[in-house]
Design an enzyme around this catalytic site. Structure first.
Site, PDB file in Angstrom:
ATOM      1  CD  GLN A 142     -71.567  69.005  43.487  1.00  0.00           C
ATOM      2  OE1 GLN A 142     -72.116  69.418  44.497  1.00  0.00           O
ATOM      3  NE2 GLN A 142     -72.191  68.911  42.337  1.00  0.00           N
TER       4      GLN A 142
ATOM      5  CD  GLU B 280     -85.067  82.344  39.378  1.00  0.00           C
ATOM      6  OE1 GLU B 280     -84.207  81.565  39.866  1.00  0.00           O
ATOM      7  OE2 GLU B 280     -85.635  83.213  40.057  1.00  0.00           O
TER       8      GLU B 280
ATOM      9  CB  SER C 262     -70.930  71.960  50.653  1.00  0.00           C
ATOM     10  OG  SER C 262     -71.847  72.697  49.902  1.00  0.00           O
TER      11      SER C 262
ATOM     12  CD  GLU D  75     -76.525  67.525  43.923  1.00  0.00           C
ATOM     13  OE1 GLU D  75     -76.615  67.640  42.689  1.00  0.00           O
ATOM     14  OE2 GLU D  75     -76.068  68.410  44.646  1.00  0.00           O
TER      15      GLU D  75
ATOM     16  CB  SER E 215     -70.502  75.749  41.435  1.00  0.00           C
ATOM     17  OG  SER E 215     -71.650  74.969  41.557  1.00  0.00           O
TER      18      SER E 215
HETATM   19  C1  LIG Z   1     -76.697  75.214  49.909  1.00  0.00           C
HETATM   20  C2  LIG Z   1     -75.856  75.130  48.661  1.00  0.00           C
HETATM   21  C3  LIG Z   1     -74.844  74.167  48.562  1.00  0.00           C
HETATM   22  C4  LIG Z   1     -74.053  74.090  47.411  1.00  0.00           C
HETATM   23  N1  LIG Z   1     -73.033  73.171  47.381  1.00  0.00           N
HETATM   24  C5  LIG Z   1     -72.263  73.085  46.270  1.00  0.00           C
HETATM   25  C6  LIG Z   1     -71.149  72.170  46.235  1.00  0.00           C
HETATM   26  O1  LIG Z   1     -70.834  71.478  47.225  1.00  0.00           O
HETATM   27  N2  LIG Z   1     -70.424  72.086  45.102  1.00  0.00           N
HETATM   28  C7  LIG Z   1     -70.710  72.829  43.995  1.00  0.00           C
HETATM   29  O2  LIG Z   1     -70.033  72.644  42.997  1.00  0.00           O
HETATM   30  N3  LIG Z   1     -71.730  73.754  44.009  1.00  0.00           N
HETATM   31  C8  LIG Z   1     -72.493  73.894  45.127  1.00  0.00           C
HETATM   32  N4  LIG Z   1     -73.512  74.843  45.180  1.00  0.00           N
HETATM   33  C9  LIG Z   1     -73.689  75.741  44.045  1.00  0.00           C
HETATM   34  C10 LIG Z   1     -74.990  75.534  43.296  1.00  0.00           C
HETATM   35  O3  LIG Z   1     -74.942  74.375  42.521  1.00  0.00           O
HETATM   36  C11 LIG Z   1     -75.214  76.805  42.479  1.00  0.00           C
HETATM   37  O4  LIG Z   1     -75.487  77.852  43.391  1.00  0.00           O
HETATM   38  C12 LIG Z   1     -76.374  76.674  41.528  1.00  0.00           C
HETATM   39  O5  LIG Z   1     -76.067  75.756  40.519  1.00  0.00           O
HETATM   40  C13 LIG Z   1     -76.706  78.031  40.887  1.00  0.00           C
HETATM   41  O6  LIG Z   1     -75.567  78.578  40.303  1.00  0.00           O
HETATM   42  P1  LIG Z   1     -75.077  80.076  40.621  1.00  0.00           P
HETATM   43  O7  LIG Z   1     -75.141  80.277  42.093  1.00  0.00           O
HETATM   44  O8  LIG Z   1     -73.791  80.280  39.914  1.00  0.00           O
HETATM   45  O9  LIG Z   1     -76.190  80.998  39.978  1.00  0.00           O
HETATM   46  P2  LIG Z   1     -76.320  81.368  38.431  1.00  0.00           P
HETATM   47  O10 LIG Z   1     -76.402  80.136  37.618  1.00  0.00           O
HETATM   48  O11 LIG Z   1     -75.284  82.379  38.078  1.00  0.00           O
HETATM   49  O12 LIG Z   1     -77.737  82.058  38.424  1.00  0.00           O
HETATM   50  C14 LIG Z   1     -77.931  83.436  38.788  1.00  0.00           C
HETATM   51  C15 LIG Z   1     -79.409  83.741  38.636  1.00  0.00           C
HETATM   52  O13 LIG Z   1     -79.785  83.586  37.246  1.00  0.00           O
HETATM   53  C16 LIG Z   1     -80.858  82.663  37.119  1.00  0.00           C
HETATM   54  N5  LIG Z   1     -80.682  81.842  35.904  1.00  0.00           N
HETATM   55  C17 LIG Z   1     -79.567  81.187  35.513  1.00  0.00           C
HETATM   56  N6  LIG Z   1     -79.790  80.507  34.368  1.00  0.00           N
HETATM   57  C18 LIG Z   1     -81.084  80.739  34.038  1.00  0.00           C
HETATM   58  C19 LIG Z   1     -81.906  80.321  32.940  1.00  0.00           C
HETATM   59  N7  LIG Z   1     -81.447  79.516  31.983  1.00  0.00           N
HETATM   60  N8  LIG Z   1     -83.189  80.743  32.941  1.00  0.00           N
HETATM   61  C20 LIG Z   1     -83.679  81.564  33.915  1.00  0.00           C
HETATM   62  N9  LIG Z   1     -82.924  81.998  34.976  1.00  0.00           N
HETATM   63  C21 LIG Z   1     -81.647  81.606  35.014  1.00  0.00           C
HETATM   64  C22 LIG Z   1     -80.755  81.776  38.365  1.00  0.00           C
HETATM   65  O14 LIG Z   1     -81.993  81.190  38.682  1.00  0.00           O
HETATM   66  C23 LIG Z   1     -80.301  82.779  39.428  1.00  0.00           C
HETATM   67  O15 LIG Z   1     -81.388  83.491  39.931  1.00  0.00           O
HETATM   68  C24 LIG Z   1     -74.292  74.969  46.332  1.00  0.00           C
HETATM   69  C25 LIG Z   1     -75.296  75.945  46.419  1.00  0.00           C
HETATM   70  C26 LIG Z   1     -76.057  76.045  47.590  1.00  0.00           C
HETATM   71  C27 LIG Z   1     -77.090  77.120  47.669  1.00  0.00           C
END
Ligand SMILES: Cc1cc2nc3c(=O)[nH]c(=O)nc-3n(C[C@H](O)[C@H](O)[C@H](O)COP(=O)(O)OP(=O)(O)OC[C@H]3O[C@@H](n4cnc5c(N)ncnc54)[C@H](O)[C@@H]3O)c2cc1C
Length: 393
Positions: free
Chosen positions: A128, A362, A163, A246, A131
């Site tokens: 996928q 969150e 992933s 998903e 992100s």
């Molecule tokens: C085990 C795992 C597998 C994954 N696999 C994939 C994959 O295969 N493909 C893929 O595309 N992605 C994948 N991801 C990514 C995952 O979808 C993102 O980590 C997730 O969407 C959060 O985005 P970010 O890490 O950019 O955090 P951000 O969105 O940047 O968030 C940073 C912080 O801000 C907070 N925050 C953000 N927006 C808000 C809001 N509106 N209100 C309050 N707080 C907020 C969040 O809670 C977090 O604490 C994976 C993640 C994990 C942990």
């Protein structure tokens, strides 16, 4: 809410258990935390092929596309039994749980014929590519640019947290094609051949020592227009289809620890500090509550409704329970358990990711605030104003 299986569900469960007992021993409790990924991928691809041959590869896909033609309740029963038997999640979880449903719902007949059989039997493993460094929770803010050039598109940008991208043959890819539209409008959805020139996959090592995730760089990658799904500006509804599926695929596969193992650990530890005993009881009862929360989700799905806040509450609760379970188990085992490898230490290390993946804590709390408490949605001009004005100026 009815917590008992109906006669038909009980028969389905029995059939699933019999199949697992006959065929799944070689993947039971497979240790995926060590060593090279190639043998692990080979074993799990073999397992995927067996699932395909016996009609268990895709529980909810329609029978005409090679699925079992069942509903979400059967999917959850299947997930529960796989978890109880110690069978790992499908190597092609993205193919079966996301790419396939998107192609079935929004693809062309040619795409269905070309991709679906190879997804089912594990010949093509999918990842996928959603992100990005600046698009996670705010997924519709993707910046990876796709520009039309004749019969193909030229794509440049960066994906992250992808992933399994290091062994996937194909990826579902979200790109931005029209920055003049509000963010949800200018997105295009592609089926990317990961071997295309210009695709670079760079593994990211995690706290566990494994490299499960990757950064994926796209440098003027050419994608044929025939590998686009949906209208050029209609990629967001396709992405939403994948995210809904998903949730269903992940929802039941979270059996990352067995609460009775925690009780066994406590029984073996004498004397047991009463404060620790209290913490174990709390984890045990919350994990039991999680069963009921999941049952509410199943009950709603069974009644043909889409769970909304229930899913968010269950996800929040699950992440908390897993973190607390690992924490108290390591307290019981004592300091040596922090250095000797063991399943509880691994759970402690993977738990932070569970608080993030599939929607962060969150973001789930925001959903609960809006859907349960009825609080107003935050003002957000990115929903109405052109993407370029909000994100690129
Ligand atoms: C085990 C795992 C597998 C994954 N696999 C994939 C994959 O295969 N493909 C893929 O595309 N992605 C994948 N991801 C990514 C995952 O979808 C993102 O980590 C997730 O969407 C959060 O985005 P970010 O890490 O950019 O955090 P951000 O969105 O940047 O968030 C940073 C912080 O801000 C907070 N925050 C953000 N927006 C808000 C809001 N509106 N209100 C309050 N707080 C907020 C969040 O809670 C977090 O604490 C994976 C993640 C994990 C942990």
């Amino acid at each position: 809410m009815d917590l008992k299986d109906s006669p038909a569900e009980a028969a389905f469960r029995k059939e699933a258990v019999a199949f697992l007992e006959e065929h799944a021993s070689f993947v039971r409790h497979l240790d995926m935390s060590h060593g090279e990924w190639e043998p692990m991928v080979a074993t799990l691809t073999r397992w995927q092929h067996i699932l395909f041959e016996h009609g268990w590869a895709a529980i909810t896909w329609p029978a005409e596309y090679g699925g079992r033609g069942c509903g979400p309740v059967e999917q959850i029963i299947w997930n529960q039994e796989c978890s109880r038997f110690g069978v790992p999640a499908s190597i092609n979880i993205v193919g079966i749980g996301m790419a396939g449903p998107a192609i079935i719902a929004h693809g062309t007949d040619v795409q269905r014929e070309r991709f679906l059989p190879r997804i089912l039997d594990g010949e093509e493993i999918w990842c996928q590519l959603f992100s990005e460094p600046d698009a996670g929770s705010d997924l519709a803010a993707v910046r990876t640019r796709a520009v039309r050039d004749g019969d193909s598109w030229v794509v440049s940008g960066q994906k992250v947290w992808s992933s399994g991208a290091h062994f996937a043959q194909r990826g579902i890819l979200l790109t931005r094609t029209d920055p003049t539209l509000p963010k949800h409008g200018g997105i295009t959805f592609f089926l990317l051949d990961m071997q295309s020139p210009g695709v670079t996959v760079r593994p990211l090592r995690q706290i566990t020592g494994e490299a499960h995730f990757n950064e994926v760089f796209l440098d003027e990658v050419r994608i044929p227009d025939s590998d686009r799904v949906g209208d050029p500006a209609g990629g967001w509804p396709v992405a939403v289809t994948t995210i809904m599926h998903e949730r269903m695929t992940l929802g039941g596969s979270l059996g990352v620890f067995q609460r009775d193992d925690l009780v066994d650990l406590a029984r073996a530890a004498t004397p047991l500090d009463p404060v620790v005993r209290d913490r174990i009881m709390r984890v045990y009862s919350r994990d039991r509550c999680l069963d009921f929360l999941n049952a509410r989700v199943i009950s709603k799905l069974g009644a043909g409704q889409v769970p909304t806040a229930e899913g968010s509450i269950a996800k929040l609760c699950a992440a908390r329970v897993f973190t607390d379970a690992a924490d108290v188990a390591l307290t019981v085992l004592g300091p040596p358990a922090l250095t000797d490898e063991n399943p509880w230490q691994r759970l402690l290390l993977i738990a932070p990711g569970i608080h993030l993946g599939g929607g962060t804590d969150e973001v789930q709390r925001n959903a609960v605030a809006e859907r349960v408490l009825g609080l107003p949605r935050e003002a957000d001009r990115s929903r109405t104003d052109p993407f370029a004005d909000v994100y690129l100026s």
